[in-house]
Design an enzyme around this catalytic site. Sequence first.
Site, PDB file in Angstrom:
ATOM      1  N   ARG A  68     -10.337 -11.526   2.156  1.00  0.00           N
ATOM      2  CA  ARG A  68     -11.184 -12.618   1.653  1.00  0.00           C
ATOM      3  C   ARG A  68     -10.474 -13.962   1.757  1.00  0.00           C
ATOM      4  O   ARG A  68     -11.112 -15.007   1.837  1.00  0.00           O
ATOM      5  CB  ARG A  68     -11.590 -12.304   0.217  1.00  0.00           C
ATOM      6  CG  ARG A  68     -10.478 -12.255  -0.783  1.00  0.00           C
ATOM      7  CD  ARG A  68     -10.840 -11.503  -2.056  1.00  0.00           C
ATOM      8  NE  ARG A  68     -10.957 -10.073  -1.826  1.00  0.00           N
ATOM      9  CZ  ARG A  68     -11.293  -9.188  -2.765  1.00  0.00           C
ATOM     10  NH1 ARG A  68     -11.562  -9.603  -3.995  1.00  0.00           N
ATOM     11  NH2 ARG A  68     -11.363  -7.913  -2.483  1.00  0.00           N
ATOM     12  N   LYS A  86       0.829  -1.195   0.000  1.00  0.00           N
ATOM     13  CA  LYS A  86       0.000   0.000   0.000  1.00  0.00           C
ATOM     14  C   LYS A  86       0.867   1.250   0.000  1.00  0.00           C
ATOM     15  O   LYS A  86       2.031   1.225   0.419  1.00  0.00           O
ATOM     16  CB  LYS A  86      -0.890   0.023   1.254  1.00  0.00           C
ATOM     17  CG  LYS A  86      -1.974  -1.016   1.317  1.00  0.00           C
ATOM     18  CD  LYS A  86      -2.745  -0.893   2.632  1.00  0.00           C
ATOM     19  CE  LYS A  86      -3.846  -1.930   2.780  1.00  0.00           C
ATOM     20  NZ  LYS A  86      -4.952  -1.703   1.863  1.00  0.00           N
TER      21      LYS A  86
END
Length: 459
Positions: A312, A238
Amino acid sequence: MSALIERQSGARHSIAIETTDAAHYAATRRRLSAAQRRWLSDSGFAATAGSFALLSDPAGKLVRVLAGVDPRDPLSALAALPCSLPEANYHLAAESVLTDPALAALGWALGAYQFNRYRQPKRAPARLAVTAAELQQLAPLVEATAQVRDLVNTPTEEMGPRHLADAIKQLGKTHKAKVREWVGDDLLKANFPTIHAVGRASHRAPRLIELSWGKADDPKLVVIGKGVCFDTGGLDLKSSDGMRWMKKDMGGAAHAIALAGLIMQAKLPVRLTLLVPAVENSVAGNAMRPGEVITTRAGHTVEIDNTDAEGRLVLCDALAYGAEQQPELMVDFATLTGAARVALGPDLPALFANDDGIAAALLAAGRTVNDPLWQLPLWRPYRRMLDSYLADFANAGASRHAGAITAALYLERFVPDGMPWMHLDTYAWNDADRPGRPRGGEAMGLRAVFAFLQNRYTR
């Protein structure tokens, strides 16, 4: 809970708070003395939402507070007052325009919250006296919300995977529930490969924590929370701005832990399983790489398109394990996608459900308790966006379209057909201070799901 006290012990010496608005302000003024009316005129009080005025008796003693409110928003009506009014005991006057005093009292308590782990409190909040029945109803909700906020606000160094496990163990001790966990390479031995893959690069071992509670013959309920205690993005790193607040990426776990506490405290007739996959998504020589293929617990092969789509991955093994227990219902909470925030903003958690009746009941419960959700579709044609050329599917794809939906569709593959399931993609955060919503960690969807479960499972 010091912001709320029982009325019979606190109201005798408490100060009345009368709520009013523009439509009722003239009637409010008629009940006051000439001196008090003159003071209101001189001070410019106009009963606008969020304003308040202090009224004294002829001796100068504070005897009444007028609070301007928006009756359509009872949760925020009193929320700014605990840290604005002089420290004292107050009660809601019978003449108030609010029709739901319990909801207003909840807003008061939520507005009194302060996270003081690293600094002294700015001041002690004022206290609101409520009935014994209201206190019994509100106390668990206030404490659960504070728990979510505390867990999310705590920096990762003191809220890593082990700390989440400690919180669940304490919960189990309080309610005499069974807790077990799989840590580090034990995850591989027990067939939780995606949880291990996401967390293996951290200096703090990944783990899956399970809490079990309730009678074996009651309906089985599985609650799952994403516990990514910090998310660097992995090798798909990120930016600094994107990483700044990633201590909150365990907000789903915080919600699941608090919900489990509410369920057990209320003694709902369910066989509860709480599952929290707790990891840090870090960067090291053994970090999960883009392009790897992992065989999940459910047997599906998943190509890692993006290591920053890690939530996920940890959830899919937990969902597969939860489904093996053949529950009547599975619910998961996750700070899963920025796409949900783009679609709905920071206040509305996205709800996905494979049963429209259950979704409608949850949405109705959210409206009743002023904890709104918004349903987004499981639009199955979008599964093509997660196609892989060498595995069953990928964890992400090239398209930026429908990111919240494709994430939910990924999770849905791990829920057997016909098994009711709800997924809440929640922000778990307030970007700025607002009445009842202090900056930092926030419970969003917690009260709605608990109210839904109370309606569903109350005998």
